[in-house]
Enzyme design. Structure first.
Site, PDB file in Angstrom:
ATOM      1  N   HIS A  15       0.602  -1.238  -0.565  1.00 41.81           N
ATOM      2  CA  HIS A  15       0.100  -0.007  -0.450  1.00 41.81           C
ATOM      3  C   HIS A  15       0.291   1.034  -0.142  1.00 41.81           C
ATOM      4  CE1 HIS A  15      -2.251   2.626   2.652  1.00 41.81           C
ATOM      5  NE2 HIS A  15      -2.874   3.242   1.121  1.00 41.81           N
TER       6      HIS A  15
HETATM    7 CA    CA Z   1       0.770  -0.401  -4.219  1.00 45.10          CA
END
Ligand code: CA
Ligand code: ZLV
Ligand code: ZN
Length: 390
Positions: free
Chosen positions: A182
């Site tokens: 992320h």
């Molecule tokens: Ca990513």
């Protein structure tokens, strides 16, 4: 207008400093700056350096890095020495700034950080001056760094610094992140503004996969008075996603985001740990599918800042980034998929010596992203986009 003068394609600039490649995180650490040497060797063996403007990246200055980072943190980063990790008088700062196993203190750390950050800042400035249309810094893309904290192998957030430059010229900038992790640091930096739309595709497992953020419903601060509400798009995925699913998902999500948000420039983080066979990753993409995301992003014809990121199987990282360089140059169709005889370190590319080894077949991985799950993600993104203005 050089698009007339250069019907071959866009003006592409390459921003790098070879001094970055010589830094070592430590023997057992998965981050290997040497993968950049391998990438450059492939790019040169294919002759791609003749088709780009090559710039030696400068070190970002302290003041440039202070556009995002806190002075206390930069002061520590600038003066810290390898032995300090065990010095009691430094232990408060080591803990406060999150140095340790993921983010070790190695020789030349500040030099390393300022060089990769300088490359991204330079690249962004070339785009702003119209001296480049597509600017590449494969040493950048270190998306986890926070304003006063190192995180996940990242110390200085070059992406945030690059976006801040682009925001001087463009009302809206879109950030896309195809690293398997992320893009939390970039998301957090622009959490409170509607001038940056962040989109990250990543493996999501709150408890068992770093950094544990980026759920579908983490969309930005929801207070109605906060302009950043809804401006973080997260596409959480499970293990084993394959080429066709990923490409389709990417087209649907990114196509819709660009149509709605109408950014003036795009920053694309191309973390290669989303490839199959990555030492840390758990997706199952081949080099061509990873590249297809870059190709699709390019079709919008917007100023494009391309950075690297993760990628822990150096032979495949270099294949992907060399292939993606060729896509940006519109030379992918004319490259011989067999790696040139003359490439340095050619032994790393055996036994196939191909730019496109069958990564998805080398390690059997079940795709734990059923069609209906992916359709639900696309639906949720469409719903979120209804709150966003371009
Ligand atoms: Ca990513
Ligand atoms: O690719 O690390 O899981 C951009 C990027 O996105 C963790 N870190 C944290 C949470 C607890 N720690 C583990 C500490 C381990 C320290 C050393 C490794 C050493 C050998 C092999 C693997 C790892 C490792 N560390 C694997 N995953 C982690 C993550 C950080 C991932 C950063 C991804 C960075 C460049
Ligand atoms: Zn990663």
């Amino acid at each position: 207008n050089y698009r007339v003068a250069r019907p071959q394609g866009y003006r592409v600039s390459w921003h790098a400093n070879p001094a970055v490649e010589a830094h070592h995180f430590g023997q057992s650490h998965p981050m290997k700056p040497w993968r950049l040497t391998l990438t450059k060797q492939l790019v040169m063996a294919y002759g791609m350096h003749h088709a780009m403007d090559l710039y030696l990246a400068r070190a970002a200055t302290y003041e440039e890095m202070a556009d995002f980072h806190e002075a206390d943190y930069l002061d520590f980063l600038r003066q810290v020495m390898p032995g300090d990790i065990d010095r009691p008088e430094q232990s408060d700062n080591v803990v406060r700034f999150n140095f340790g196993d993921d983010c070790p203190i190695f020789d030349g750390l500040y030099n390393y950080c300022s060089l990769y950050a300088g490359g991204t800042v330079d690249a962004a400035r070339k785009l702003c001056n119209n001296q480049s249309e597509i600017a590449i810094n494969w040493s950048g893309g270190l998306h986890h760094a926070k304003k006063a904290e190192a995180s996940g192998f990242c110390y200085v957030n070059d992406i945030v610094l690059g976006i801040l430059q682009l925001l001087r010229h463009h009302p809206r900038v879109m950030y896309i992140d195809i690293d398997v992790h992320h893009g939390d640091g970039v998301e957090q930096a622009f959490w409170s503004t509607d001038r940056v739309l962040t989109v990250s595709f990543h493996k999501y497992d709150k408890d068992n996969f770093f950094p544990g953020t980026g759920a579908l419903d983490d969309t930005g601060p929801s207070h109605p008075l906060n302009p950043g509400a809804h401006h973080s798009i997260n596409v959480p995925l499970n293990d084993g996603i394959d080429d066709d699913s990923y490409i389709q998902l990417y087209h649907e999500v990114i196509g819709a985001c660009i149509a709605t948000y109408r950014p003036g420039a795009i920053v694309l983080q191309c973390g290669a740990d989303s490839l199959g066979c990555d030492r840390l990753g758990c997706f199952n993409l081949n080099v061509r599918a990873h590249g297809a995301c870059v190709a699709f992003t390019k079709t919008f014809g917007l100023p494009l800042l391309v950075v690297g990121g993760g990628g822990y199987t150096p032979r495949n990282v270099s294949r992907a980034w060399a292939h993606e360089t060729s896509i940006l140059l519109e030379a992918d169709k004319i490259l011989d998929p067999t790696i040139p005889d003359a490439v340095a370190f050619r032994n790393h590319f055996g036994p196939d010596y191909s730019l496109f080894p069958p990564l998805s077949e080398l390690r059997k991985l079940e795709n734990k992203n059923p069609r209906p799950y992916l359709a639900g993600l696309v639906e949720a993104v469409h719903e979120q986009l209804r709150y966003i203005q371009g």
